[in-house]
Design a protein around this motif. Structure first.
Motif, mmCIF file in Angstrom:
data_model
loop_
_atom_site.group_PDB
_atom_site.id
_atom_site.type_symbol
_atom_site.label_atom_id
_atom_site.label_comp_id
_atom_site.label_asym_id
_atom_site.label_seq_id
_atom_site.Cartn_x
_atom_site.Cartn_y
_atom_site.Cartn_z
ATOM 1 N N PHE A 8 0.866 -1.176 0.000
ATOM 2 C CA PHE A 8 0.000 0.000 0.000
ATOM 3 C C PHE A 8 0.906 1.230 0.000
ATOM 4 C CE2 PHE A 8 -3.098 -2.957 2.031
ATOM 5 C CZ PHE A 8 -4.122 -2.813 1.101
ATOM 6 N N LEU A 9 0.839 2.009 -1.068
ATOM 7 C CA LEU A 9 1.636 3.218 -1.196
ATOM 8 C C LEU A 9 0.742 4.416 -0.872
ATOM 9 C CD1 LEU A 9 4.177 4.742 -1.917
ATOM 10 C CD2 LEU A 9 3.641 4.414 -4.344
ATOM 11 N N VAL A 10 1.012 5.057 0.268
ATOM 12 C CA VAL A 10 0.103 6.054 0.831
ATOM 13 C C VAL A 10 0.606 7.471 0.577
ATOM 14 C CG1 VAL A 10 -1.116 6.795 2.916
ATOM 15 C CG2 VAL A 10 -0.450 4.379 2.648
ATOM 16 N N TYR A 11 -0.327 8.352 0.215
ATOM 17 C CA TYR A 11 -0.038 9.787 0.159
ATOM 18 C C TYR A 11 -1.125 10.536 0.916
ATOM 19 C CZ TYR A 11 -3.646 10.328 -3.506
ATOM 20 O OH TYR A 11 -4.831 10.345 -4.203
ATOM 21 N N ILE B 85 -2.404 2.284 -4.634
ATOM 22 C CA ILE B 85 -2.266 3.685 -4.238
ATOM 23 C C ILE B 85 -3.381 4.046 -3.251
ATOM 24 C CG2 ILE B 85 -2.118 6.068 -5.041
ATOM 25 C CD1 ILE B 85 0.114 4.280 -6.099
ATOM 26 N N VAL B 86 -3.007 4.700 -2.157
ATOM 27 C CA VAL B 86 -3.984 5.061 -1.119
ATOM 28 C C VAL B 86 -3.848 6.554 -0.782
ATOM 29 C CG1 VAL B 86 -4.806 4.651 1.230
ATOM 30 C CG2 VAL B 86 -3.882 2.749 -0.126
ATOM 31 N N GLU C 145 -7.542 13.247 -9.847
ATOM 32 C CA GLU C 145 -6.100 13.296 -10.089
ATOM 33 C C GLU C 145 -5.417 12.029 -9.578
ATOM 34 O OE1 GLU C 145 -2.360 16.435 -9.452
ATOM 35 O OE2 GLU C 145 -4.345 16.832 -8.546
ATOM 36 N N GLY C 146 -5.829 11.602 -8.392
ATOM 37 C CA GLY C 146 -5.266 10.379 -7.837
ATOM 38 C C GLY C 146 -5.638 9.164 -8.656
ATOM 39 N N PHE D 58 -7.463 3.901 -3.814
ATOM 40 C CA PHE D 58 -8.543 4.111 -2.852
ATOM 41 C C PHE D 58 -8.264 5.376 -2.061
ATOM 42 C CE2 PHE D 58 -8.225 -0.409 -3.599
ATOM 43 C CZ PHE D 58 -9.539 -0.771 -3.847
ATOM 44 N N GLU D 59 -9.321 6.111 -1.763
ATOM 45 C CA GLU D 59 -9.215 7.240 -0.855
ATOM 46 C C GLU D 59 -9.817 6.830 0.480
ATOM 47 O OE1 GLU D 59 -8.927 11.386 -3.333
ATOM 48 O OE2 GLU D 59 -10.861 10.869 -2.426
#
Length: 254
Positions: A91-94, A122-123, A139-140, A152-153
């Motif tokens: 899980f790559l989180v921003y 992508i999270v 954008e994400g 996922f948000e």
């Protein structure tokens, strides 16, 4: 000859999952809320790598997730490859309120791919801070699609989106190539994971709430009976209908 059943059991017991990304994006908070339904406003940067575990049920089997929380600081970056190796999922989180954390995603992806050929999801975290958002959902999503990844948000603080994130991502793990003997679609696998795990979570929560109410012993016993026999995922509805008909709007749990 190697016992295939033992081999599958071994693989099920070691699904390694990594949370990574820049510092202060909320990796530890996501894990704490996901595992313990607990969020704290106090922030303390992770040091190195921390280990957690979570068990999911799937068709009578236990899928054991080894969850690793990696620090985002540059000085700990050299430690991360040792933990990414062998990972089934990263899980790559921003942080949706921090453009720098989003802009660094390509570097993180390159870093991960140079270590392990694994699934990257992508999270975008902190969607509860909508007024401070600088990275839109679109954008994400576009970035994830361009990199052929799921996105996922979520909000670690409110718990929003975490169940979708975990069940959808886990259902895509390679282990289901062995477990999916019925040739179910990914959506059907997700449905099974939700049903077996969310219902169990609800049952535990409602059982715990019983002692917090002033029901008569008769109603207490009847409540436990409804919980233990109900096939309805909305157990509170069953309780109100069968145990407390005089107050159908009674709230048993938050």
């Amino acid at each position: 000859m190697k016992d295939s059943n033992l081999d599958i059991s071994y693989q099920i017991s070691r699904q390694k999952i990594i949370f990574t990304g820049d510092v202060a994006v909320g990796k530890t908070s996501i894990i704490n809320t996901l595992l313990n339904s607990k969020f704290t406003e106090e922030y303390e940067a992770s040091i190195g790598v921390d280990f957690f575990s979570k068990t999911l049920k799937y068709k009578g089997k236990q899928l054991k997730l080894q969850i690793w929380d990696s620090a985002g600081q540059e000085k700990f970056r050299s430690l991360i490859p040792n933990y990414i190796r062998g990972a089934a999922l990263v899980f790559l989180v921003y942080d949706v309120t921090n453009k720098n954390s989003f802009d660094s995603l390509p570097n993180w992806i390159k870093f991960i791919n140079n270590i392990e050929n694994t699934i990257i999801v992508i999270v975008g975290n902190k969607i509860d801070l909508e007024s401070k958002r600088v990275i839109s959902y679109e954008e994400g999503k576009k970035f994830a699609e361009e990199n052929n990844m799921d996105m996922f948000e979520v909000s670690a603080k409110e718990g929003t989106g975490l169940e979708d994130m975990i069940y959808n991502s886990v259902a895509g793990l390679p282990i289901f190539g062995l477990l999916n003997t019925e040739k179910m679609t990914k959506e059907e696998i997700i449905g099974c994971l939700r049903k077996e795990n969310i219902e169990e979570k609800e049952r535990k929560v409602y059982e715990e709430t019983l002692d917090g109410h002033n029901e008569t012993e008769k109603n207490r016993e009847k409540s436990r009976e409804v919980i233990s026999t109900s096939n309805n995922s909305n157990i509170v509805t069953e309780l109100n209908k069968n145990v407390f008909p005089e107050n159908k709007k009674r709230k048993m749990c938050c």
